[in-house]
Design a protein around this motif. Structure first.
Motif, PDB file in Angstrom:
ATOM      1  N   GLY A  90       0.815  -1.202   0.000  1.00 18.56           N
ATOM      2  CA  GLY A  90       0.000   0.000   0.000  1.00 18.56           C
ATOM      3  C   GLY A  90       0.844   1.244   0.000  1.00 18.56           C
ATOM      4  O   GLY A  90       2.078   1.196   0.024  1.00 18.56           O
ATOM      5  N   ILE A  91       0.164   2.391  -0.035  1.00 18.77           N
ATOM      6  CA  ILE A  91       0.878   3.658   0.007  1.00 18.77           C
ATOM      7  C   ILE A  91       1.565   3.813   1.357  1.00 18.77           C
ATOM      8  O   ILE A  91       2.723   4.193   1.452  1.00 18.77           O
ATOM      9  CB  ILE A  91      -0.090   4.820  -0.277  1.00 18.77           C
ATOM     10  N   TYR A  92       0.843   3.476   2.428  1.00 17.54           N
ATOM     11  CA  TYR A  92       1.415   3.486   3.773  1.00 17.54           C
ATOM     12  C   TYR A  92       1.327   2.067   4.302  1.00 17.54           C
ATOM     13  O   TYR A  92       0.295   1.633   4.789  1.00 17.54           O
ATOM     14  CB  TYR A  92       0.649   4.451   4.687  1.00 17.54           C
ATOM     15  N   ALA A  93       2.398   1.305   4.150  1.00 16.12           N
ATOM     16  CA  ALA A  93       2.409  -0.099   4.539  1.00 16.12           C
ATOM     17  C   ALA A  93       3.401  -0.312   5.665  1.00 16.12           C
ATOM     18  O   ALA A  93       4.501   0.238   5.647  1.00 16.12           O
ATOM     19  CB  ALA A  93       2.777  -0.970   3.347  1.00 16.12           C
ATOM     20  N   ALA A  94       3.006  -1.107   6.644  1.00 18.61           N
ATOM     21  CA  ALA A  94       3.885  -1.435   7.763  1.00 18.61           C
ATOM     22  C   ALA A  94       3.869  -2.941   7.969  1.00 18.61           C
ATOM     23  O   ALA A  94       2.806  -3.547   8.080  1.00 18.61           O
ATOM     24  CB  ALA A  94       3.422  -0.732   9.030  1.00 18.61           C
ATOM     25  N   GLY A  95       5.047  -3.532   7.985  1.00 16.61           N
ATOM     26  CA  GLY A  95       5.140  -4.975   8.190  1.00 16.61           C
ATOM     27  C   GLY A  95       6.546  -5.459   7.930  1.00 16.61           C
ATOM     28  O   GLY A  95       7.450  -4.685   7.628  1.00 16.61           O
ATOM     29  N   PHE A  96       6.735  -6.767   8.070  1.00 14.14           N
ATOM     30  CA  PHE A  96       8.064  -7.337   7.885  1.00 14.14           C
ATOM     31  C   PHE A  96       8.533  -7.209   6.442  1.00 14.14           C
ATOM     32  O   PHE A  96       9.672  -6.879   6.175  1.00 14.14           O
ATOM     33  CB  PHE A  96       8.080  -8.809   8.306  1.00 14.14           C
ATOM     34  N   TYR A  97       7.659  -7.503   5.495  1.00 13.84           N
ATOM     35  CA  TYR A  97       8.009  -7.441   4.072  1.00 13.84           C
ATOM     36  C   TYR A  97       7.094  -6.431   3.387  1.00 13.84           C
ATOM     37  O   TYR A  97       6.301  -6.780   2.525  1.00 13.84           O
ATOM     38  CB  TYR A  97       7.872  -8.816   3.428  1.00 13.84           C
ATOM     39  N   ALA A  98       7.192  -5.179   3.789  1.00 19.91           N
ATOM     40  CA  ALA A  98       6.289  -4.136   3.303  1.00 19.91           C
ATOM     41  C   ALA A  98       6.701  -3.664   1.919  1.00 19.91           C
ATOM     42  O   ALA A  98       7.880  -3.473   1.638  1.00 19.91           O
ATOM     43  CB  ALA A  98       6.274  -2.955   4.267  1.00 19.91           C
ATOM     44  N   VAL A  99       5.713  -3.474   1.071  1.00 19.55           N
ATOM     45  CA  VAL A  99       5.909  -2.897  -0.254  1.00 19.55           C
ATOM     46  C   VAL A  99       5.119  -1.598  -0.280  1.00 19.55           C
ATOM     47  O   VAL A  99       3.911  -1.593  -0.126  1.00 19.55           O
ATOM     48  CB  VAL A  99       5.399  -3.841  -1.366  1.00 19.55           C
ATOM     49  N   GLN A 100       5.832  -0.501  -0.437  1.00 21.29           N
ATOM     50  CA  GLN A 100       5.175   0.788  -0.443  1.00 21.29           C
ATOM     51  C   GLN A 100       5.131   1.322  -1.859  1.00 21.29           C
ATOM     52  O   GLN A 100       6.119   1.294  -2.575  1.00 21.29           O
ATOM     53  CB  GLN A 100       5.884   1.766   0.479  1.00 21.29           C
ATOM     54  N   ARG A 101       3.991   1.821  -2.212  1.00 20.96           N
ATOM     55  CA  ARG A 101       3.800   2.369  -3.548  1.00 20.96           C
ATOM     56  C   ARG A 101       3.643   3.873  -3.419  1.00 20.96           C
ATOM     57  O   ARG A 101       2.771   4.349  -2.710  1.00 20.96           O
ATOM     58  CB  ARG A 101       2.534   1.751  -4.153  1.00 20.96           C
ATOM     59  N   HIS A 102       4.503   4.594  -4.081  1.00 19.64           N
ATOM     60  CA  HIS A 102       4.450   6.044  -4.042  1.00 19.64           C
ATOM     61  C   HIS A 102       3.859   6.560  -5.343  1.00 19.64           C
ATOM     62  O   HIS A 102       4.288   6.151  -6.431  1.00 19.64           O
ATOM     63  CB  HIS A 102       5.855   6.639  -3.851  1.00 19.64           C
ATOM     64  N   ILE A 103       2.892   7.412  -5.245  1.00 16.70           N
ATOM     65  CA  ILE A 103       2.235   7.968  -6.419  1.00 16.70           C
ATOM     66  C   ILE A 103       2.821   9.358  -6.673  1.00 16.70           C
ATOM     67  O   ILE A 103       2.833  10.201  -5.796  1.00 16.70           O
ATOM     68  CB  ILE A 103       0.720   8.043  -6.223  1.00 16.70           C
ATOM     69  N   ARG A 104       3.278   9.566  -7.875  1.00 13.07           N
ATOM     70  CA  ARG A 104       3.866  10.857  -8.245  1.00 13.07           C
ATOM     71  C   ARG A 104       2.973  11.531  -9.277  1.00 13.07           C
ATOM     72  O   ARG A 104       2.379  10.873 -10.133  1.00 13.07           O
ATOM     73  CB  ARG A 104       5.248  10.666  -8.840  1.00 13.07           C
ATOM     74  N   ALA A 105       2.923  12.832  -9.200  1.00 14.23           N
ATOM     75  CA  ALA A 105       2.134  13.593 -10.181  1.00 14.23           C
ATOM     76  C   ALA A 105       2.870  13.566 -11.516  1.00 14.23           C
ATOM     77  O   ALA A 105       4.090  13.709 -11.585  1.00 14.23           O
ATOM     78  CB  ALA A 105       1.937  15.027  -9.704  1.00 14.23           C
ATOM     79  N   SER A 106       2.123  13.392 -12.597  1.00 12.30           N
ATOM     80  CA  SER A 106       2.749  13.379 -13.916  1.00 12.30           C
ATOM     81  C   SER A 106       3.055  14.822 -14.346  1.00 12.30           C
ATOM     82  O   SER A 106       2.322  15.756 -14.029  1.00 12.30           O
ATOM     83  CB  SER A 106       1.830  12.717 -14.929  1.00 12.30           C
TER      84      SER A 106
END
Length: 107
Positions: A90-106
């Motif tokens: 998720g955008i704000y992910a917390a955990g051992f194997y966290a994958v964070q997705r950052h959204i940038r303005a085009s």
């Protein structure tokens, strides 16, 4: 051949969905006192969907489960804007194997 845990996740989810379909077609409505298919404002069941949902496979605004998807999700495999779990995404992910997705303005 390398084995990756991400590859197993989809197979497990499809297996759980097939299990829920099999139980539903067999006419079994509850497992251990919980509905196989649950939907509503607050849903608790094997396959749960609602604003507040708890289940093995759950989806909703606030969801808790083994596989949880929603705005606020907590689970082993959690997908959402705010997600907490062992394998959250998720955008704000917390955990051992966290994958964070950052959204940038085009630009």
């Amino acid at each position: 051949m390398d084995f990756e845990w991400e590859d197993l996740t989809g197979i497990v989810v499809v297996g759980l969905l097939v299990g829920a379909l099999g139980l539903t077609l067999a006419g079994i409505e509850t497992v251990a006192g919980f509905d196989v298919l649950a939907a509503g404002e607050s849903a608790v069941g094997y396959l749960a969907a609602g604003n507040f949902s708890v289940g093995v496979l759950s989806t909703g605004i606030f969801s808790v489960g083994l596989f949880a998807a929603g705005i606020f999700s907590v689970g082993v495999f959690a997908i959402g804007i705010f997600s907490i779990g062992i394998f959250p995404f998720g955008i704000y992910a917390a955990g051992f194997y966290a994958v964070q997705r950052h959204i940038r303005a085009s630009q």
